[in-house]
Design a protein around this motif. Sequence first.
Motif, mmCIF file in Angstrom:
data_model
loop_
_atom_site.group_PDB
_atom_site.id
_atom_site.type_symbol
_atom_site.label_atom_id
_atom_site.label_comp_id
_atom_site.label_asym_id
_atom_site.label_seq_id
_atom_site.Cartn_x
_atom_site.Cartn_y
_atom_site.Cartn_z
ATOM 1 N N UNK A 247 42.471 34.859 34.984
ATOM 2 C CA UNK A 247 43.233 34.442 36.043
ATOM 3 C C UNK A 247 44.702 34.395 36.010
ATOM 4 N N UNK A 248 45.144 34.530 34.721
ATOM 5 C CA UNK A 248 46.645 34.397 34.188
ATOM 6 C C UNK A 248 46.980 36.133 34.626
ATOM 7 N N UNK A 249 46.374 36.923 34.513
ATOM 8 C CA UNK A 249 46.463 38.383 34.631
ATOM 9 C C UNK A 249 46.462 38.736 35.987
ATOM 10 N N UNK A 250 45.574 37.995 36.676
ATOM 11 C CA UNK A 250 45.313 38.212 38.278
ATOM 12 C C UNK A 250 46.417 37.747 38.994
ATOM 13 N N UNK A 251 46.659 36.457 38.768
ATOM 14 C CA UNK A 251 47.417 35.524 39.690
ATOM 15 C C UNK A 251 48.923 35.551 39.273
ATOM 16 N N UNK A 252 49.133 35.562 37.933
ATOM 17 C CA UNK A 252 50.661 35.441 37.453
ATOM 18 C C UNK A 252 51.142 36.877 37.434
ATOM 19 N N UNK A 253 50.638 37.734 36.400
ATOM 20 C CA UNK A 253 51.074 38.891 36.088
ATOM 21 C C UNK A 253 50.977 40.149 37.516
ATOM 22 N N UNK A 254 49.944 39.801 38.070
ATOM 23 C CA UNK A 254 49.733 41.033 39.306
ATOM 24 C C UNK A 254 50.011 40.390 40.430
ATOM 25 N N UNK A 255 50.142 38.870 40.492
ATOM 26 C CA UNK A 255 50.831 38.240 41.853
ATOM 27 C C UNK A 255 49.750 38.600 42.805
ATOM 28 N N UNK A 256 48.474 38.490 42.490
ATOM 29 C CA UNK A 256 47.241 38.722 43.585
ATOM 30 C C UNK A 256 47.301 40.029 44.163
ATOM 31 N N UNK A 257 48.024 41.003 43.701
ATOM 32 C CA UNK A 257 47.990 42.161 44.535
ATOM 33 C C UNK A 257 47.309 43.220 43.855
ATOM 34 N N UNK A 258 46.620 44.183 44.558
ATOM 35 C CA UNK A 258 45.914 45.295 44.046
ATOM 36 C C UNK A 258 46.900 46.398 43.509
ATOM 37 N N UNK A 259 47.011 46.379 42.221
ATOM 38 C CA UNK A 259 48.048 47.254 41.751
ATOM 39 C C UNK A 259 47.518 48.620 41.149
ATOM 40 N N UNK A 260 46.442 48.837 41.069
ATOM 41 C CA UNK A 260 46.097 49.883 40.605
ATOM 42 C C UNK A 260 46.117 51.196 41.673
ATOM 43 N N UNK A 261 47.045 52.063 41.261
ATOM 44 C CA UNK A 261 47.466 53.241 42.112
ATOM 45 C C UNK A 261 46.867 54.690 41.784
ATOM 46 N N UNK A 262 46.287 54.677 40.554
ATOM 47 C CA UNK A 262 45.803 56.029 40.010
ATOM 48 C C UNK A 262 44.861 56.655 41.219
ATOM 49 N N UNK A 263 44.566 57.879 41.060
ATOM 50 C CA UNK A 263 43.520 58.379 41.762
ATOM 51 C C UNK A 263 42.412 59.332 40.850
ATOM 52 N N UNK A 264 42.677 59.033 39.602
ATOM 53 C CA UNK A 264 41.687 59.575 38.778
ATOM 54 C C UNK A 264 41.240 58.387 38.025
ATOM 55 N N UNK A 265 40.045 58.602 37.314
ATOM 56 C CA UNK A 265 39.352 57.479 36.316
ATOM 57 C C UNK A 265 40.148 57.389 35.208
ATOM 58 N N UNK A 266 40.717 58.545 34.783
ATOM 59 C CA UNK A 266 41.541 58.430 33.277
ATOM 60 C C UNK A 266 42.874 57.545 33.967
ATOM 61 N N UNK A 267 43.394 57.750 34.914
ATOM 62 C CA UNK A 267 44.605 57.070 35.339
ATOM 63 C C UNK A 267 44.425 55.635 35.677
ATOM 64 N N UNK A 268 43.137 55.157 36.163
ATOM 65 C CA UNK A 268 42.849 53.899 36.316
ATOM 66 C C UNK A 268 42.588 53.108 34.882
ATOM 67 N N UNK A 269 41.990 53.815 33.991
ATOM 68 C CA UNK A 269 41.902 53.457 32.555
ATOM 69 C C UNK A 269 43.257 53.322 32.086
ATOM 70 N N UNK A 270 44.159 54.061 32.189
ATOM 71 C CA UNK A 270 45.443 54.080 31.534
ATOM 72 C C UNK A 270 46.063 52.962 32.122
ATOM 73 N N UNK A 271 46.139 52.587 33.524
ATOM 74 C CA UNK A 271 46.688 51.556 34.206
ATOM 75 C C UNK A 271 46.047 50.018 33.610
#
Length: 185
Positions: A86-110
């Motif tokens: 909840x802290x990560x999703x609501x406070x750090x990411x402010x309820x936004x979908x932040x993953x922008x990577x187009x590859x599996x490796x990029x998503x893992x890195x994010x």
Amino acid sequence: SNTQYTVIESYSEHDFKVEMSVSAHARKQDPSLPECWQARLVLYPEPMGPGKIKGLLCSLDDKQVFGAQAILDVYFERWEIENSYGEIKHQMLEDSILLRSQTVDGVNQELWGILLAYNLIRVEISRIAKEAKVSPLRISFVMALRDIQDEILWCAIASPGSIPKKLRAMRERVKRYILPEKRKR
């Protein structure tokens, strides 16, 4: 507190196998559901007060493998994990979908970056709590996060020699956000 059940077997004073009726509404939605279902009910040994959680229902019915206290312990651990998500999703990411990577490796890195940032904030909270001689759970995650974000921005333009002084000042500020002790859940 308003769940209706029949005790089928008693394992201990606070640990039971129970049977409950499946609601007519649920059976109308899915006619394959049985009229009754069984579960394990583990009650808290201490009264939790009105409107509080009185016990847990679960499907872990092997009392030899899963003791009542082990079930309660796992629930509390799960509760802390859910709070962290909840802290990560609501406070750090402010309820936004932040993953922008187009590859599996990029998503893992994010994802690793988000988890790393969360853990670094928790480490700093732990240090602040140690200095203040309180539990880390009493330091406001939101206030610590905001102060750390601000300090990182200021450190980007500060001279390297001033960064330790700025971090000490930040720790002193965050001590103002010590939360009152939590009541026992």
